[in-house]
Design a protein around this motif. Sequence first.
Motif, PDB file in Angstrom:
ATOM      1  N   GLY A   1      -4.832  -5.710   7.091  1.00  0.00           N
ATOM      2  CA  GLY A   1      -4.062  -6.902   6.427  1.00  0.00           C
ATOM      3  C   GLY A   1      -4.571  -7.590   5.833  1.00  0.00           C
ATOM      4  N   GLU A   2      -5.454  -6.735   4.803  1.00  0.00           N
ATOM      5  CA  GLU A   2      -5.725  -7.761   3.395  1.00  0.00           C
ATOM      6  C   GLU A   2      -5.155  -7.742   2.644  1.00  0.00           C
ATOM      7  OE1 GLU A   2      -9.006  -4.740   1.995  1.00  0.00           O
ATOM      8  OE2 GLU A   2     -10.623  -5.147   3.726  1.00  0.00           O
ATOM      9  N   LEU A   3      -3.544  -6.897   2.877  1.00  0.00           N
ATOM     10  CA  LEU A   3      -2.340  -7.256   1.263  1.00  0.00           C
ATOM     11  C   LEU A   3      -1.101  -7.493   2.555  1.00  0.00           C
ATOM     12  CD1 LEU A   3      -2.270  -7.282  -1.510  1.00  0.00           C
ATOM     13  CD2 LEU A   3      -2.220  -4.197  -1.703  1.00  0.00           C
ATOM     14  N   MET A   4      -0.929  -8.286   2.251  1.00  0.00           N
ATOM     15  CA  MET A   4       0.596  -8.577   3.129  1.00  0.00           C
ATOM     16  C   MET A   4       2.009  -7.843   2.075  1.00  0.00           C
ATOM     17  SD  MET A   4      -0.500  -9.951   5.630  1.00  0.00           S
ATOM     18  CE  MET A   4       0.888 -10.021   6.439  1.00  0.00           C
ATOM     19  N   LEU A   5       2.130  -6.679   2.634  1.00  0.00           N
ATOM     20  CA  LEU A   5       3.391  -6.485   2.164  1.00  0.00           C
ATOM     21  C   LEU A   5       4.492  -5.929   2.975  1.00  0.00           C
ATOM     22  CD1 LEU A   5       1.568  -2.835   0.176  1.00  0.00           C
ATOM     23  CD2 LEU A   5       2.419  -5.176  -0.479  1.00  0.00           C
ATOM     24  N   THR A   6       5.928  -5.295   2.728  1.00  0.00           N
ATOM     25  CA  THR A   6       6.933  -5.476   3.404  1.00  0.00           C
ATOM     26  C   THR A   6       7.126  -3.897   4.445  1.00  0.00           C
ATOM     27  OG1 THR A   6       8.374  -5.670   1.714  1.00  0.00           O
ATOM     28  CG2 THR A   6       8.769  -7.173   2.446  1.00  0.00           C
ATOM     29  N   ASP A   7       7.461  -4.062   5.371  1.00  0.00           N
ATOM     30  CA  ASP A   7       7.498  -2.529   5.467  1.00  0.00           C
ATOM     31  C   ASP A   7       8.168  -1.734   4.651  1.00  0.00           C
ATOM     32  OD1 ASP A   7       6.440  -3.120   8.027  1.00  0.00           O
ATOM     33  OD2 ASP A   7       8.050  -3.371   9.249  1.00  0.00           O
TER      34      ASP A   7
END
Length: 84
Positions: free
Chosen positions: A60-66
């Motif tokens: 959860g430190e980096l928000m990426l899409t699926d």
Amino acid sequence: MNEDIINLNVAIGSISKELLDVQKSLDAYREKQVRQEAVDDAAVVFIEKAELVIEKAERGELMLTDDQKRRIKSNLEKILKKIG
């Protein structure tokens, strides 16, 4: 409000840098592969960067899409198979 926008801009900048680093290392690997150069070093760099980005995303430190995670993992698996 302004602080929220600033924090959002910082987060977006961080994500962009991480993804750009992964993309650059993948491009370097592919370029060496096309020129039939030794790709082990480029593969290792990509693997390290991709694993780090995936780990950060999963914590959860980096928000990426699926889709972003899927594409990085897919490229990672392909390269691991080729050098393995």
